[in-house]
Motif scaffolding. Sequence first.
Motif, PDB file in Angstrom:
ATOM      1  N   ALA A 510       0.830  -1.207   0.000  1.00 15.92           N
ATOM      2  CA  ALA A 510       0.000   0.000   0.000  1.00 15.92           C
ATOM      3  C   ALA A 510       0.863   1.255   0.000  1.00 15.92           C
ATOM      4  CB  ALA A 510      -0.923  -0.005   1.218  1.00 15.92           C
ATOM      5  N   THR A 511       1.902   1.270   0.840  1.00 15.64           N
ATOM      6  CA  THR A 511       2.788   2.435   0.889  1.00 15.64           C
ATOM      7  C   THR A 511       3.544   2.586  -0.418  1.00 15.64           C
ATOM      8  OG1 THR A 511       3.055   2.141   3.277  1.00 15.64           O
ATOM      9  CG2 THR A 511       4.672   3.523   2.161  1.00 15.64           C
ATOM     10  N   ALA A 512       4.004   1.438  -0.986  1.00 12.11           N
ATOM     11  CA  ALA A 512       4.733   1.485  -2.251  1.00 12.11           C
ATOM     12  C   ALA A 512       3.868   2.065  -3.361  1.00 12.11           C
ATOM     13  CB  ALA A 512       5.214   0.085  -2.629  1.00 12.11           C
ATOM     14  N   ALA A 513       2.596   1.652  -3.412  1.00  8.02           N
ATOM     15  CA  ALA A 513       1.694   2.176  -4.448  1.00  8.02           C
ATOM     16  C   ALA A 513       1.474   3.681  -4.272  1.00  8.02           C
ATOM     17  CB  ALA A 513       0.364   1.433  -4.390  1.00  8.02           C
ATOM     18  N   ALA A 514       1.353   4.125  -3.007  1.00  9.45           N
ATOM     19  CA  ALA A 514       1.162   5.559  -2.748  1.00  9.45           C
ATOM     20  C   ALA A 514       2.413   6.353  -3.130  1.00  9.45           C
ATOM     21  CB  ALA A 514       0.826   5.776  -1.275  1.00  9.45           C
ATOM     22  N   ILE A 515       3.580   5.794  -2.849  1.00  9.80           N
ATOM     23  CA  ILE A 515       4.838   6.469  -3.187  1.00  9.80           C
ATOM     24  C   ILE A 515       4.978   6.594  -4.699  1.00  9.80           C
ATOM     25  CG2 ILE A 515       7.354   6.233  -3.168  1.00  9.80           C
ATOM     26  CD1 ILE A 515       6.322   7.187  -0.524  1.00  9.80           C
ATOM     27  N   MET A 516       4.691   5.510  -5.420  1.00 17.33           N
ATOM     28  CA  MET A 516       4.812   5.549  -6.887  1.00 17.33           C
ATOM     29  C   MET A 516       3.817   6.532  -7.484  1.00 17.33           C
ATOM     30  SD  MET A 516       7.285   3.959  -8.131  1.00 17.33           S
ATOM     31  CE  MET A 516       6.726   4.322  -9.795  1.00 17.33           C
ATOM     32  N   HIS A 517       2.620   6.588  -6.934  1.00 19.63           N
ATOM     33  CA  HIS A 517       1.628   7.547  -7.426  1.00 19.63           C
ATOM     34  C   HIS A 517       2.133   8.979  -7.234  1.00 19.63           C
ATOM     35  CE1 HIS A 517      -1.969  10.156  -7.107  1.00 19.63           C
ATOM     36  NE2 HIS A 517      -2.406   9.404  -8.124  1.00 19.63           N
ATOM     37  N   SER A 518       2.742   9.233  -6.068  1.00 20.55           N
ATOM     38  CA  SER A 518       3.274  10.571  -5.809  1.00 20.55           C
ATOM     39  C   SER A 518       4.410  10.899  -6.771  1.00 20.55           C
ATOM     40  CB  SER A 518       3.776  10.665  -4.365  1.00 20.55           C
ATOM     41  OG  SER A 518       2.720  10.508  -3.448  1.00 20.55           O
ATOM     42  N   ILE A 519       5.291   9.935  -7.018  1.00 22.38           N
ATOM     43  CA  ILE A 519       6.441  10.175  -7.897  1.00 22.38           C
ATOM     44  C   ILE A 519       5.989  10.512  -9.307  1.00 22.38           C
ATOM     45  CG2 ILE A 519       8.373   9.037  -9.057  1.00 22.38           C
ATOM     46  CD1 ILE A 519       8.971   7.602  -6.447  1.00 22.38           C
TER      47      ILE A 519
END
Length: 580
Positions: A510-519
Amino acid sequence: MREWLRLMSWARQDWKGLVPAAVAAVMTVFSHAGLLAAGAYLLSLAALQPPIGALSAAVAAVRFFGLSRAVCRYLERWSAHRVTFDLLAKLRVKYYQRLEQAPAKAVSAVNGALLERLTGDVEVLQYFYLRVLLPAVVAGAALLGIWLFLGQFSQGLPLAVTLFFLLTGLGLPALLRRLEQPHEEQIQEKREQFCAVLTDALAGMTEIHAGSRQTVWRERLVRAGGELAAAQEQRFRLAGLQDAGCGFLTQAAISAVLVLAAAGVRGGEIRGVHLAMLVLAVWSMFEAAQPLSHIFGHSRETLAAAGRLFGSGEDVRPASGMKSGHWQPSSVETGHSRLLVKDLTVRYQEAGQNALEQVSLDLPPGRKLAVVGSSGAGKSTLLSVLLGLWPYQEGSATLDGLELSEWDPDRLCSHFSVVTQDTYLFAASLRDNILLARPRASEAELAAAVSLASLDGLVARLPRGLDTVPGQNGRTLSGGERQRVAIARAYLKAAPVWLLDEPTNGLDAATAAAIMHSILTLAGDKTVLMATHRLVETKLMDEILVLDGGRVAEKGNFQSLTATGGLFGRLWRLEQDRLQ
């Protein structure tokens, strides 16, 4: 010899400061000798009860030499230390710049050894200027002064004093140096081992505590410190023996002068009022011989330190080198850059296996490329080459048509915003850590970066907001929060190319998906090159480059690569199986 030449070359950079220091040091010794000689002559002459006018010249000489000694001593200390610290500051910066240009060499070394070089070795080099160069100049001037002064009274006095002067300054130290030499390398080895253990203990404090290994590591530190102290003890004993020997030879020289001068008085060659003056003048001149006795130890120590400093990083060619006149500023100003790599080959050792072999890629402005592959496939190596952190042996890698090896390292890095898998946060405030990307950013730009990187909630929870210090390497923050700080940095830098090296490594899905979305949201129309082992993150990329053993195994978009059933397809199925 090469280290001598390099240290002398460094000294020539500030010769205008060293010359006054040397002159002041010589004048200090002569003023000291003049003060004692004039005082002795004044007392001897006064004992004969001459007219008061006969003492006026001696009284004036005592006053003059007393004042000049104090002034010259102050000028010598001030000028010598000022120029030495200036030279050491330049050397420390030069060494750090060498590490910057060859970081692959740096990371292969032990951190404790690097710390010892940046601190201990650079500090040791002050001895070369303060305790090797200046004492040699002062001793040579003092010996010349002895000859000129004593030669006016007797031909035998200069010869006797010169013999004891050379024994004190060169003979005895050379003998003891042979006894001390075997201990030097052992001391340096033990010092670096102690620094390495201490650095590891500080860096791994959490793991040591979690594993209840405090006692074991405390014993390792005590043992390493004890071994260093034992290695230093013998050297200190020899240093004490040398000081005692120098004192003995000084007294022997004074005795010899007293005997020869007394014989000259009896023979009528020397006046009686000059006897005490000659003895005290010689005694004061030996002030220059005792520092000379430490030249062997300090010169060997400084040359060893210079060899370690000047040798660090020289066997690694920097991937980029400054060549004035080649910088192309237009790409940074317009926000667009083009990366073109063709038949790139990289190896870590001259005769070693290739880390990358015949790799080619084209990244026009705005394109987003993912580089995938198993561990050791060469993903991080490719990013290191693009950042100018590692040299490439064959092929071509250009930014806006110019080879990376032609770029000034600072100008090259200005084109890239970087997010790595292990973001480092300095022991400074959160504000300073984000502003590292662009220190002169306005408060509005900083606030925008914090908001777009989804750091608002974190900042609101911190006791001092952006001015909170999150600890060494952000120990009080989670992995996802540290990555968001890196994203804020990247956005604030506003470079035309984003380089991402496993930006979601170690984070939950979940955190990885949120980080990639932000990037990807913040990157916008920027060029993106991302190395990752999470294949699910490649769906939104324009192109995927699959590396296997340093070679390009496949190339295409997500749909085409999963359809062909090649290496990417197999890796994708393995990833889905693990998730299920």
